[in-house]
Write a protein that holds these residues in place. Structure first.
Motif, PDB file in Angstrom:
ATOM      1  N   SER A  91      -5.719   9.735  -4.146  1.00 43.09           N
ATOM      2  CA  SER A  91      -6.665   8.659  -3.854  1.00 43.09           C
ATOM      3  C   SER A  91      -5.938   7.327  -3.856  1.00 43.09           C
ATOM      4  O   SER A  91      -4.884   7.179  -4.464  1.00 43.09           O
ATOM      5  CB  SER A  91      -7.784   8.664  -4.885  1.00 43.09           C
ATOM      6  OG  SER A  91      -7.245   8.498  -6.157  1.00 43.09           O
TER       7      SER A  91
ATOM      8  N   ILE B 250      -5.724   3.140  -1.642  1.00 39.68           N
ATOM      9  CA  ILE B 250      -6.058   2.326  -0.469  1.00 39.68           C
ATOM     10  C   ILE B 250      -5.122   2.713   0.677  1.00 39.68           C
ATOM     11  O   ILE B 250      -3.919   2.815   0.499  1.00 39.68           O
ATOM     12  CB  ILE B 250      -5.876   0.823  -0.785  1.00 39.68           C
ATOM     13  CG1 ILE B 250      -6.741   0.413  -1.992  1.00 39.68           C
ATOM     14  CG2 ILE B 250      -6.188  -0.035   0.438  1.00 39.68           C
ATOM     15  CD1 ILE B 250      -8.209   0.316  -1.739  1.00 39.68           C
TER      16      ILE B 250
ATOM     17  N   TYR C  68     -10.553   2.471   1.050  1.00 39.32           N
ATOM     18  CA  TYR C  68     -10.346   3.320  -0.117  1.00 39.32           C
ATOM     19  C   TYR C  68     -10.523   4.780   0.274  1.00 39.32           C
ATOM     20  O   TYR C  68     -11.506   5.155   0.918  1.00 39.32           O
ATOM     21  CB  TYR C  68     -11.347   2.969  -1.232  1.00 39.32           C
ATOM     22  CG  TYR C  68     -11.130   3.812  -2.474  1.00 39.32           C
ATOM     23  CD1 TYR C  68     -10.061   3.553  -3.330  1.00 39.32           C
ATOM     24  CD2 TYR C  68     -11.981   4.874  -2.781  1.00 39.32           C
ATOM     25  CE1 TYR C  68      -9.841   4.328  -4.462  1.00 39.32           C
ATOM     26  CE2 TYR C  68     -11.778   5.660  -3.910  1.00 39.32           C
ATOM     27  CZ  TYR C  68     -10.699   5.380  -4.744  1.00 39.32           C
ATOM     28  OH  TYR C  68     -10.494   6.165  -5.851  1.00 39.32           O
TER      29      TYR C  68
END
Ligand code: GLC
Length: 440
Positions: A397, A399, A404
């Motif tokens: 996970s 950016i 995001y």
């Protein structure tokens, strides 16, 4: 079966497959239209009650074929019909009392055509039979009895011979077990402890052990419920949704929960607490997700009809069942290794090896199935067989290009849902798990 379940003496194979049945409570109390316990609540003697209602019972609109069809269309697979409730009034042509439908303006046996109509549609037929009887002259006054507050009636117990009532119970059971074809289930109701200085009734009173022997002799495969105070094949917690598979002495059992639409079992004109279609469908799913059956009750009117509120609910359930019964029939609790995602209920068909995800609250785009990566061959929405694509495997996970991105771990499988919730009461995603039977 994915779980070890206590063996039953009767045949529970059809029962744990079918999952959804119709309960019918019909009797003289349907005329009073204010709960099937009114005789007890209003402290009416057997005679006073009989005088008021017996010769008014005229179900001129009774159409058993229609009842069976309505149940069939709602997706129900079996029926459990009251032959006699606590009031003592018998709906069939028993030889053992004159307190029976053929002697009212109804003028006929109401059970036989009902059993025929349901069987004709391939449904199983069961009888509910009350152990309690507030009309029989030898049934003693106890803590549930209408005359429990009448000292004279209580002292009159000394003049009664309860063994005659027991014989009557055995005799009527024999009639029902021998004259009505293949009865698949018998639901006795019920045993209760002493209370407030008045006696209760239980296995010694009913002669439960002998009664069970008689039934097993006449109908070896019949499924018997658990209210005789000994054994029984089916455990029946009512008006309550268990939080997990029902256990007895630490063992999972075959279970069924009976429920009303609105609180009363008999027709209740003024009751307003009717459950919605949405709630009823969710109750059914919830029960199957815990390995149980739902027995949903209808209280027909004194004229012999299912009222509008009932029709509305049955129709709504039927609409959902037409497209989704595959997640109910033949299904049970999902293996414990599979984690249920948020706001969902899982059911599982062990012979097809398919998992059903019932989505109670439609989420934005994704459902994360932890531990399921690599296990799913194909996924689709059940209502229209439209493919649901999925992603699996490790993504960190963080950016990415200013947006995001939610990560997932190696073992998670993520279903990619349409933003718009399908227009059905409860959407279901069908997952074909790997290793299922070969597809044609
Ligand atoms: C309770 C009630 C009865 C109803 C039954 C259904 O035992 O006494 O009225 O028939 O539940 O399971």
């Amino acid at each position: 079966m994915t779980f070890e379940v206590e063996q039953t003496t009767g045949d529970s194979g059809w029962f744990t497959h079918d999952r959804f049945g119709l309960f019918i409570h019909w009797g003289l109390y349907s005329l009073a239209a204010r709960h099937e316990w009114l005789q007890s609540r209003e402290r009416l003697s057997g005679e006073a009650y009989r005088n008021k209602y017996f010769n008014k019972f005229d179900p001129d609109l009774y159409d058993p074929e229609l009842w069976a069809q309505l149940a069939f269309d709602a997706g129900m697979k079996y029926v459990v019909a009251t032959t006699k409730h606590h009031e003592g009034f018998c709906l069939w042509d028993t030889k053992l009392t004159d307190y029976k439908a053929p002697n009212t303006p109804a003028g006929r046996d109401l059970i036989r055509p009902m059993a025929d109509a349901f069987r004709k549609r391939g449904m199983k037929v069961g009888f509910y039979h009350s152990l309690i009887d507030w009309h029989h002259p030898d049934y003693t006054v106890d803590t549930k009895h209408p005359l429990r507050f009448d000292p004279e009636a209580v002292s009159n117990n000394a003049n009664k011979d309860f063994s005659r009532y027991r014989d009557y119970l055995f005799g009527q059971t024999k009639e029902l077990m021998t004259e009505y074809g293949n009865v698949d289930l018998l639901f006795y109701d019920f045993s209760f402890p002493a209370e407030n200085g008045l006696s209760g009734k239980g296995k010694e009173d009913w002669g439960s052990e002998e009664l069970i022997k008689l039934i097993r002799k006449l109908k070896p495969n019949i499924l018997l419920n658990d209210r005789l105070q000994i054994g029984g094949d089916i455990t029946t917690p009512e008006q309550y949704l268990p939080t997990k598979w029902v256990q007895v002495d630490g063992k999972r059992v075959v279970w069924e929960t009976p429920h009303t639409f609105s609180g009363s079992w008999g027709y209740y004109r003024d009751e307003e607490s009717w459950k919605s279609v949405d709630m009823l469908v969710k109750m059914l799913i919830d029960v199957v997700s815990k390995g149980g059956n739902l027995l949903l009750n209808v209280g027909p009117t004194g004229r012999g009809e299912f009222d509008e509120r009932t029709m509305d609910r049955l129709k709504g359930i039927g609409e959902w069942m037409r497209r989704h019964s595959r997640s109910i029939y033949g299904c049970t609790q999902a293996p414990e290794s599979i984690r249920c995602p948020q706001d969902c209920r899982l059911t599982y068909n062990p012979s097809l090896n398919r998992l059903y995800v019932h989505v109670y609250s439609w989420p934005f785009k994704s459902i994360h199935l932890q531990g399921m990566a690599g296990q799913v061959e194909y996924a689709q929405l059940l209502n229209d067989a439209s493919e649901i694509r999925f992603k699996q495997g490790f993504v960190e996970s963080g950016i990415e290009n200013g947006a995001y991105k939610e990560g997932r771990d190696e073992s998670t499988l993520v279903l990619s849902l349409p933003v718009k919730k399908p227009d059905v009461t409860v959407p279901v995603i069908e997952l074909f798990l790997k290793g299922g039977p070969a597809q044609r």
